[in-house]
Each structure stands twice: as C-alpha cells, then as structure tokens.
Scaffold this active site. Structure first.
Site: not given
Ligand code: PLP
Length: 384
Positions: A71-72, A151, A179, A199-201, A237, A325
């Site tokens: 996301g960042t 968030n 989120q 984002s994935g996590h 990559t 964060c």
C-alpha cells in the site's frame, strides 16, 4: 495462556491456502517472468493469471492492474506520480487529515518541493464529506487523495460521491483502499476513481505486495527507474510468490467476503455491547454503523491507552493504540485529534480489530480480563 489476536487492521495471518499456492513459486517455479526460456515463461503465465483474477475481482481490465510492494508504494506512486506529471497545470493537492502516513508523509514531502496541500478536516466520526472536498477545489488543483476506509476508526467514506465531485471538476482522484479492499465490495467499472491503492497483508495474503489500479489513459510520472516490468511503470523483478499469494487471498475473499463480514460484525458488536455493560466511562470513536465490520476503537476514560495495551498483552490479548505505524509515539492519534476527540480521551483509546478467525471464546476471554485491568489502571492513574 490463551492468545487472542485483535489487531487485524495492522496485519493478518496468511490463510493456509494462500501459503499452499505460494510454495511452488519459492522452489521449483523460480523463473524470472522476464526470461524468455521455459522457466521464465511458466512464471510469466502464472503472473498474468494472477493479474487477471485480481482485475476480475475489481471489475477492471488486467492491463490497469499494477503490482507493487504494498500500500505504501502504491500511495507514493500514485500521489508523486500524478503530482510530477501534472505540475505544469497546477500544484495544489487535496487530501484529508485522517489519511494514513503513507499518504500524509508523501504529501508533506511534496510540500517541500513547492506543492501546496489542503488537509481537509473530517466530521466527528472520521468521515470526509464530498461537499468539503468540493469547497476546497481550486483552479490549480491537480489531485484529490481521499481514503476509502480509515485504518484507525474504520470510517467509510462515500468515494462514489467524492469521485463524482472530482470528475465534475476534471481533477484526478486517488483513493487509498488498503483497509477496505476485500472487506467492502469495490466495483471499479462503476466508481469514478482514477487511481486506487490496495495491499495484500490485510486480507490474509502476504506482506510486501500490493496493487495500484491506474485507470486507462491516466498518466503518471515514474518514481522508480529500472527495467520494463509492469509495462515500464513499476520497474523491478516482480515478487512472484507474493503476487500468487495475493491473487489467492483475493480469490478467497471473492467467495467468502459476505459471510466473513457478517460473522466478524456479529462478534464485534457482541464485544462492544458487553464492554459497555461491564465497564463505565467507555466511549466509541467512530460512526456507530458506517464503519468497517471488524473495527472497534474505544476510549477508556482515565487511563493511558498504551498502559492498557501492555496489560492486555501480558494476558495474551493483542490490540493496538492508534495505528501500528505510530505506536510508541506519545502524541495522541492524528485521526482522533482531527475528529475533535479531546486529547485525554484520544490518549486513552485502544483499537480492537477483529478478523475471520476470531471466536466467541476470544471475546469472552477478553471480557473476563478487561474490566479488572481497567479498574486497576484507573485506581493507579493520575488522569481523571
Ligand atoms: N494505507 C492504509 C489506510 C493502511 O492502513 C496501510 C497499512 O496499515 C497502508 C496504507 C500501508 O500499506 P502497506 O503496509 O501495504 O505498505
């Protein structure tokens, strides 16, 4: 000791099916997708299939999906990329005071380079209103960046309405949907959004992988330089195991989102009702209804949120104070401050975010220990 994880907005455990899908891409399927030999081609096919399934979930073309490190990076690519691309047209950007630091700090960096940023105030629930956005647009406004769901308090913004305002004025609209992605249905074929970060996590996928949706025709100046990966827009990559895992996590959301959301909300509401019943002087931060299903941000008047967090941790319960964060910082949360929550109440806030694997027993255990901890901390506290 029982371990309870109530910090799903910080991150989630990967679903075992996600891990299973990733494993071959860490060993036998190791090729570089840019290589033309069979090892590379095999991985390239998997990469493009993953992109296709993510695109299908968001109802857009696969060609509009760019894979990033999270996301960042997506936020940086979108905001800096748009600002540099459009700087000859104007240097004014609109965002809100309650954005994630990935957006706020990017905007602050741009201010140092001569851009002007308007930080909009939210309402008392943490929501940013389309009218507020409309009022802030100027002739030299080149970009609007407003998040989908917050968030810290889970507030959900009407990005459809905000997007219409932006489009009406011909201003580019970026939305940080880190989120909300996989938690609220997002149909990008209908939403007036030009750029969206995900984002994935946060959805039981891997860390270090994300998405930037770039609407067809939107041009961004590159912020990373290198090879021709991701059609030259995001060199480097590709994180293949991460991307495969992300696509799997998305696939699992596709079938399970509705049911998970319903179950999580039920547990969260049960938790909230019981906390209010058992503990006096507790206040909800955020909208009573219009917020993400797992979010429960509470202020426990008279105690420091950090102290409560540590006491809960000693008993095996993981929650968070403010956003992950900023924890460790002694300043009250920028989100709660912008919402007008008084500093002492903001300091006494805790964010519980529930997820798909939480159980009734997790809630019951927390309810067993929480009243006692609050009472003990209040009796020791110098704050009223
Ligand atoms: N935007 C929001 C709203 C977030 O909640 C987060 C992570 O907490 C990010 C951006 C950053 O995402 P990532 O951790 O994938 O870099």
């Amino acid at each position: 000791m029982r371990k309870v994880y109530f910090d799903h907005s910080a991150t989630t455990a990967m679903d075992p099916k996600v891990v299973e899908a990733m494993l071959p891409f860490m060993s036998e399927k190791f090729g570089n997708p840019s290589s033309i030999h069979s090892f590379g081609r095999e991985v390239k096919v998997a990469l493009e299939e993953a992109r296709e399934s993510i695109a299908e979930f968001l109802k857009v073309r696969a060609a509009d999906i760019y894979l990033t490190s999270g996301g960042t990076e997506s936020d940086n690519m979108a905001i800096k990329g748009a600002a540099y691309q459009l700087k000859s047209k104007g240097k004014h950007i609109i965002t809100s005071k309650v954005e994630h630091h990935a957006v706020l700090h990017t905007c602050e960096a741009l201010e140092k380079e001569g851009f002007e940023v308007t930080y909009l105030a939210p309402d008392k629930y943490g929501m940013v209103h389309p009218e507020t956005v409309a009022e802030a647009i100027r002739k030299d406004t080149i970009l609007i960046s407003i998040m989908h769901a917050n968030n810290e308090v889970g507030a959900i913004n009407s990005i459809d309405e905000i997007g219409k305002v932006a489009r009406g004025k011909g201003v580019l609209f970026h939305c940080d949907a880190v989120q909300s992605f996989g938690k609220i249905p997002i149909d990008l074929s209908k939403l007036p959004v030009d750029l969206m970060s995900m984002s994935g996590h946060k959805i039981y996928g891997p860390k270090g992988v994300g998405i930037l949706y770039i609407k067809k025709g939107v041009r961004l100046e590159k912020i990373i330089f290198g090879g021709e990966h991701e059609r030259g827009r995001r060199p480097g990559t590709e994180n293949i195991p991460g991307i495969i895992g992300l696509a799997k996590a998305v696939e699992l959301r596709q079938s399970g989102m509705k049911k998970i959301t319903k179950n999580v909300k039920k547990l969260r509401d049960m938790f909230y009702d019981k906390v209010m019943e058992k503990i006096p002087r507790v206040f909800l931060n955020g909208h009573p209804e219009q917020r993400l299903s797992g979010h429960l941000n509470l202020s426990f008047q008279g105690i420091e949120g950090e102290a409560l967090l540590l006491s809960l941790d000693l008993k095996g319960v993981a929650a968070s104070s403010g956003s992950a964060c900023t924890s460790g910082s002694i300043d009250p949360s920028h989100v709660l401050s912008a919402m007008g929550v008084k500093p002492d109440l903001a300091q006494s806030s805790i964010r519980f975010t529930l997820g798909k694997d939480n159980t009734k027993e997790d809630v019951e255990y927390t309810l067993e220990i929480l009243p006692e901890i609050v009472q003990r901390l209040r009796s020791m506290s110098a704050i009223e």
